[in-house]
Enzyme design. Sequence first.
Site, short mmCIF file in Angstrom:
data_model
loop_
_atom_site.label_atom_id
_atom_site.label_comp_id
_atom_site.label_asym_id
_atom_site.label_seq_id
_atom_site.Cartn_x
_atom_site.Cartn_y
_atom_site.Cartn_z
N ASP A 111 -1.56 4.79 -6.22
CA ASP A 111 -0.13 4.63 -5.93
C ASP A 111 0.69 5.81 -6.44
O ASP A 111 1.77 6.10 -5.95
CB ASP A 111 0.39 3.32 -6.51
CG ASP A 111 -0.18 2.16 -5.71
OD1 ASP A 111 -1.33 1.78 -5.98
OD2 ASP A 111 0.51 1.68 -4.79
N ARG A 157 10.40 -0.97 -4.41
CA ARG A 157 9.23 -1.07 -5.32
C ARG A 157 9.17 0.23 -6.15
O ARG A 157 9.42 1.31 -5.62
CB ARG A 157 7.92 -1.27 -4.53
CG ARG A 157 7.87 -2.63 -3.82
CD ARG A 157 6.48 -2.95 -3.29
NE ARG A 157 5.57 -3.27 -4.36
CZ ARG A 157 4.25 -3.43 -4.18
NH1 ARG A 157 3.71 -3.28 -2.98
NH2 ARG A 157 3.47 -3.74 -5.19
N ASN A 203 -3.07 2.70 -10.04
CA ASN A 203 -3.56 1.98 -8.86
C ASN A 203 -3.53 0.50 -9.21
O ASN A 203 -3.17 0.12 -10.34
CB ASN A 203 -4.96 2.46 -8.47
CG ASN A 203 -5.37 1.94 -7.08
OD1 ASN A 203 -4.60 2.03 -6.13
ND2 ASN A 203 -6.57 1.40 -6.97
N GLN A 205 -5.84 -8.59 -2.44
CA GLN A 205 -5.89 -7.60 -1.35
C GLN A 205 -7.33 -7.28 -0.94
O GLN A 205 -7.60 -6.94 0.21
CB GLN A 205 -5.18 -6.30 -1.76
CG GLN A 205 -3.68 -6.40 -1.88
CD GLN A 205 -3.24 -6.70 -3.30
OE1 GLN A 205 -3.96 -7.34 -4.06
NE2 GLN A 205 -2.06 -6.24 -3.67
N GLY A 209 0.86 -1.18 0.00
CA GLY A 209 0.00 0.00 0.00
C GLY A 209 0.90 1.23 0.00
O GLY A 209 1.87 1.29 0.77
N ALA A 210 0.56 2.18 -0.86
CA ALA A 210 1.49 3.29 -1.13
C ALA A 210 1.94 4.06 0.13
O ALA A 210 3.14 4.16 0.40
CB ALA A 210 0.86 4.21 -2.17
O1 MRU Z 1 0.68 -3.88 -4.56
P1 MRU Z 1 0.05 -3.14 -3.42
O2 MRU Z 1 -0.80 -4.00 -2.55
O3 MRU Z 1 1.06 -2.34 -2.66
O4 MRU Z 1 -0.92 -2.11 -4.12
C1 MRU Z 1 -1.70 -1.28 -3.33
C2 MRU Z 1 -2.67 -0.48 -4.10
O5 MRU Z 1 -2.71 -0.49 -5.31
C3 MRU Z 1 -3.56 0.42 -3.30
O6 MRU Z 1 -4.83 0.51 -3.86
C4 MRU Z 1 -2.88 1.80 -3.28
O7 MRU Z 1 -1.58 1.70 -2.78
C5 MRU Z 1 -3.62 2.76 -2.50
S1 MRU Z 1 -3.33 2.48 -0.81
C6 MRU Z 1 -3.86 3.70 0.17
#
Ligand code: MRU
Length: 350
Positions: free
Chosen positions: A242, A89, A252, A201, A47-48
């Site tokens: 993201d 990442r 995203n 997720q 998550g970002a």
């Molecule tokens: O690969 P991830 O699980 O890190 O991706 C997360 C997402 O795409 C979320 O929707 C995004 O980070 C928004 S989180 C507040």
Amino acid sequence: MAVKTIEWKKDRVIMLDQRLLPHREVYRVCRDYNQVAAAIRQMVIRGAPAIGVAAAYGIALGMQKSKADGTRQFAVEFTKLGDLMAGTRPTAVNLFWAIDKMKKAFATGIQAGESVAELKARLDAEAQKIHDDDVASCQTMGRFGAEVVPDIPGGARILTHCNAGALATAGYGTALGVIRAAAERGKVLSVFADETRPFMQGARLTAWELTKDNIPTTVITESMAGPLMRDGKIDFVVVGADRIAANGDFANKIGTYTVAMMAKAHGVPFYVAAPLSTIDMKTPDGAAIPIEERNRREVTHVGSTQLAPDAASVWNPAFDVTPHALLSGIITERGICRAPFDQSLRALFD
Ligand code: MRU
């Protein structure tokens, strides 16, 4: 939600291992910066905003444990650590934003002639501030976002994709923060959580978070969102991001673009909720956002069960880009940006 996504204990960083949810709540203890970097890479934490906070704590932890006896050596180690975290990442800009914040704090300390001990204290405080500010931003976003959730007798039926909740941030969540705030105001009837192939997720994390908060949640596969919208069963869509480019295009979780197209086709309001740390004014548009590709196993397997044959190729981009034309608005901690997004986003930073 009472569960702590990430915690800083000065000599260690503790994270809830999101790979094991919803079945097991296991906390991983990172005692050195390499463990923090590995946790981000392996999606123990994801998550970002959450990975931005983790990177900041990883740097603070590494520097806390530095044996450097002078600021010159300390600065060399600091640069190395920033580079390590930046390589974990590529898509979520919050990671780079947080590293940059740490770099600025470090530069301020160096300019002030601080000692190694003082620099350590400064980095510790900055990482903690990044964490606290993210929680506050999510709560403010929630308040703004709750306003645009349609007022429907009995409450709105809201769809979200991936997990943009407390688990994806330092707490409360972006898209789920909006849903939480709207639920507190009695504006939510139920939430549809896309399962979010391939890492799940939505099914594993969003459904876990929302049901813990007693918000009625229905898990669907991505392919079910279109028919639900066609049948008039979705009133509002909110997702996280993201990275938001200067023109409003945003990256995203893979599948977001399809949801946005469906929402547009069926006249359902589609909002993204993200803090300013997710907005990257240096990236002009969606085409310039680097998209992470992940390993084939995430697609070929579900848990330990293999579904696809070894001979098949796999394409596994972790994110997609949604063009700004599909957006109803961007919910930030400074209010809601509307089209033209290049202007409304620019105004946030003026
Ligand atoms: O690969 P991830 O699980 O890190 O991706 C997360 C997402 O795409 C979320 O929707 C995004 O980070 C928004 S989180 C507040």
